[in-house]
Design an enzyme around this catalytic site. Sequence first.
Site, PDB file in Angstrom:
ATOM      1  N   CYS A  17      -5.862   1.775  -2.520  1.00 58.80           N
ATOM      2  CA  CYS A  17      -5.047   2.986  -2.595  1.00 58.80           C
ATOM      3  C   CYS A  17      -4.245   3.067  -3.897  1.00 58.80           C
ATOM      4  O   CYS A  17      -3.700   4.118  -4.215  1.00 58.80           O
ATOM      5  CB  CYS A  17      -4.105   3.059  -1.403  1.00 58.80           C
ATOM      6  SG  CYS A  17      -2.944   1.685  -1.295  1.00 58.80           S
TER       7      CYS A  17
ATOM      8  N   CYS B 181      -2.963   4.885   2.637  1.00 58.66           N
ATOM      9  CA  CYS B 181      -4.031   3.924   2.380  1.00 58.66           C
ATOM     10  C   CYS B 181      -5.077   3.958   3.496  1.00 58.66           C
ATOM     11  O   CYS B 181      -4.728   3.977   4.680  1.00 58.66           O
ATOM     12  CB  CYS B 181      -3.445   2.520   2.258  1.00 58.66           C
ATOM     13  SG  CYS B 181      -4.695   1.276   1.875  1.00 58.66           S
TER      14      CYS B 181
ATOM     15  N   CYS C  53       0.823  -1.199   0.000  1.00 60.28           N
ATOM     16  CA  CYS C  53       0.000   0.000   0.000  1.00 60.28           C
ATOM     17  C   CYS C  53       0.856   1.248   0.000  1.00 60.28           C
ATOM     18  O   CYS C  53       2.020   1.219   0.373  1.00 60.28           O
ATOM     19  CB  CYS C  53      -0.894   0.023   1.244  1.00 60.28           C
ATOM     20  SG  CYS C  53      -2.188  -1.218   1.238  1.00 60.28           S
TER      21      CYS C  53
ATOM     22  N   CYS D  86      -2.298  -2.852  -3.767  1.00 58.99           N
ATOM     23  CA  CYS D  86      -3.590  -2.706  -3.105  1.00 58.99           C
ATOM     24  C   CYS D  86      -4.591  -2.078  -4.066  1.00 58.99           C
ATOM     25  O   CYS D  86      -4.269  -1.145  -4.800  1.00 58.99           O
ATOM     26  CB  CYS D  86      -3.434  -1.842  -1.864  1.00 58.99           C
ATOM     27  SG  CYS D  86      -4.984  -1.458  -1.037  1.00 58.99           S
TER      28      CYS D  86
HETATM   29 ZN    ZN Z   1      -3.865   0.120   0.250  1.00 59.52          ZN
END
Ligand code: ZN
Length: 125
Positions: free
Chosen positions: A73, A43, A39, A70
């Site tokens: 994000c 995030c 991330c 991810c």
């Molecule tokens: Zn994330």
Amino acid sequence: MTIPGTDQLHAERYRVVASRDARFDGQFVTAVHSTGIYCRPSCPARTPRETGVTFYRTSAAAHLAGFRACKRCLPEATPAAPSGTCARTSPAARCASSSTASSSATASRGSPHGSATPNASSTAS
Ligand SMILES: [Zn+2]
């Protein structure tokens, strides 16, 4: 063997992640061991344990280590990602994409019968 400086950097980065400081987006990514996902610092997902994460300088480094980006994000879409490195290193060289496109067009036109292999089935018997 653990280097004290590395532990301090880890702690500092974890504080950034815990506070979801968006100013650090693009400077490093957080790879979460339990989920196999990395991330960006800002995030919105729940902050993992400090011992369960590894920080990488780039999303590419985390990807090479086996982590996936991810979907909340989107760390690969960070504005600060070094995507324009070829233009920054030397203005005269620029990107080689234009020359590569012209050469590939010439190569595809040169061999129109290259994909067909009529003798492949007969040699098998
Ligand atoms: Zn994330």
